[in-house]
Design a protein around this motif. Structure first.
Motif, PDB file in Angstrom:
ATOM      1  N   ARG A   1       0.841  -1.208   0.000  1.00  0.00           N
ATOM      2  CA  ARG A   1       0.000   0.000   0.000  1.00  0.00           C
ATOM      3  C   ARG A   1       0.875   1.256   0.000  1.00  0.00           C
ATOM      4  O   ARG A   1       0.621   2.203  -0.744  1.00  0.00           O
ATOM      5  CB  ARG A   1      -0.919  -0.032   1.226  1.00  0.00           C
ATOM      6  CG  ARG A   1      -1.888   1.110   1.313  1.00  0.00           C
ATOM      7  CD  ARG A   1      -2.843   0.976   2.502  1.00  0.00           C
ATOM      8  NE  ARG A   1      -2.147   0.764   3.764  1.00  0.00           N
ATOM      9  CZ  ARG A   1      -2.181  -0.373   4.477  1.00  0.00           C
ATOM     10  NH1 ARG A   1      -2.865  -1.400   4.035  1.00  0.00           N
ATOM     11  NH2 ARG A   1      -1.535  -0.468   5.615  1.00  0.00           N
ATOM     12  N   GLU A   2       1.916   1.248   0.814  1.00  0.00           N
ATOM     13  CA  GLU A   2       2.790   2.415   0.931  1.00  0.00           C
ATOM     14  C   GLU A   2       3.531   2.712  -0.376  1.00  0.00           C
ATOM     15  O   GLU A   2       3.600   3.867  -0.806  1.00  0.00           O
ATOM     16  CB  GLU A   2       3.802   2.161   2.050  1.00  0.00           C
ATOM     17  CG  GLU A   2       4.721   3.305   2.325  1.00  0.00           C
ATOM     18  CD  GLU A   2       5.681   2.967   3.453  1.00  0.00           C
ATOM     19  OE1 GLU A   2       6.859   3.328   3.327  1.00  0.00           O
ATOM     20  OE2 GLU A   2       5.258   2.348   4.447  1.00  0.00           O
ATOM     21  N   VAL A   3       4.066   1.679  -1.009  1.00  0.00           N
ATOM     22  CA  VAL A   3       4.819   1.887  -2.253  1.00  0.00           C
ATOM     23  C   VAL A   3       3.892   2.329  -3.372  1.00  0.00           C
ATOM     24  O   VAL A   3       4.215   3.249  -4.133  1.00  0.00           O
ATOM     25  CB  VAL A   3       5.608   0.611  -2.639  1.00  0.00           C
ATOM     26  CG1 VAL A   3       6.196   0.724  -4.035  1.00  0.00           C
ATOM     27  CG2 VAL A   3       6.710   0.348  -1.620  1.00  0.00           C
ATOM     28  N   ARG A   4       2.733   1.694  -3.500  1.00  0.00           N
ATOM     29  CA  ARG A   4       1.784   2.104  -4.549  1.00  0.00           C
ATOM     30  C   ARG A   4       1.341   3.548  -4.349  1.00  0.00           C
ATOM     31  O   ARG A   4       1.272   4.331  -5.310  1.00  0.00           O
ATOM     32  CB  ARG A   4       0.585   1.164  -4.576  1.00  0.00           C
ATOM     33  CG  ARG A   4       0.853  -0.139  -5.282  1.00  0.00           C
ATOM     34  CD  ARG A   4      -0.433  -0.913  -5.543  1.00  0.00           C
ATOM     35  NE  ARG A   4      -1.104  -1.280  -4.300  1.00  0.00           N
ATOM     36  CZ  ARG A   4      -0.863  -2.390  -3.613  1.00  0.00           C
ATOM     37  NH1 ARG A   4       0.024  -3.244  -4.058  1.00  0.00           N
ATOM     38  NH2 ARG A   4      -1.526  -2.645  -2.494  1.00  0.00           N
ATOM     39  N   THR A   5       1.052   3.935  -3.120  1.00  0.00           N
ATOM     40  CA  THR A   5       0.655   5.317  -2.830  1.00  0.00           C
ATOM     41  C   THR A   5       1.781   6.284  -3.167  1.00  0.00           C
ATOM     42  O   THR A   5       1.547   7.340  -3.759  1.00  0.00           O
ATOM     43  CB  THR A   5       0.258   5.466  -1.344  1.00  0.00           C
ATOM     44  OG1 THR A   5      -0.797   4.553  -1.071  1.00  0.00           O
ATOM     45  CG2 THR A   5      -0.174   6.874  -1.023  1.00  0.00           C
TER      46      THR A   5
END
Length: 164
Positions: A133-137
């Motif tokens: 989630r963090e990398v995609r965001t």
């Protein structure tokens, strides 16, 4: 100011993220199997065997001797197979951690946290969701900022071209 990933690396980061997510799920499942195998062996003194006299799958006793625990089963020792498979999948998981960590240019403690996902039960599942989630965001935010910057420079340069 911390280092940030290069925009040219964004496609490689997406590939590394997919690889990390698959590796973390496989490693997490293998770690849970390893924990179950350890409970069987050291608490109940049993090992899992396949294709022996006990049938396709059977639990065979482990005997304590002066040299340690000895298996009494005949056939393919699946307990040992789980140990070996988890070890190799953990190596693949470490490679996926390093690849994502280096492309994202995170600090070293983050690599240690990612690596611990293969040795702490259930941690890889939580990290997989959080890191994904963090990398995609992060990638979406950086790409949106870059697109907005390109749009603003394009709109600033249009009147100059029209005046010529």
């Amino acid at each position: 100011m911390p280092l940030a990933p290069k925009p040219a690396d964004f496609p490689r980061i997406r590939g590394a993220l997919k690889f990390y997510m698959v590796a973390s799920v496989i490693t997490g499942v293998m770690l849970l199997l390893l924990c179950a195998e350890m409970l069987l062996k050291y608490v109940w003194h049993l090992e899992l065997y396949a294709f022996g006299p006990g049938g396709v799958l059977s639990l065979e006793p482990v005997i304590e001797t002066t040299q340690g625990l000895e298996s009494t089963g005949i056939g393919v020792n699946l307990s040992t197979g789980i140990l070996i498979a988890h070890g190799w999948f953990y190596v693949v998981y470490l490679f996926s951690n390093f690849r994502l960590w280096s492309l994202m240019r995170w600090r070293f403690p983050r690599l240690v946290l990612l690596a611990s996902g293969g040795i702490v039960p259930f941690l890889s599942f939580f990290l997989e969701a959080r890191v994904g989630r963090e990398v995609r965001t992060y990638l979406e935010t950086r790409e949106a900022d870059a697109a907005a910057q390109v749009a603003s420079t394009a709109s600033d340069s249009e009147p100059v071209e029209a005046a010529q």
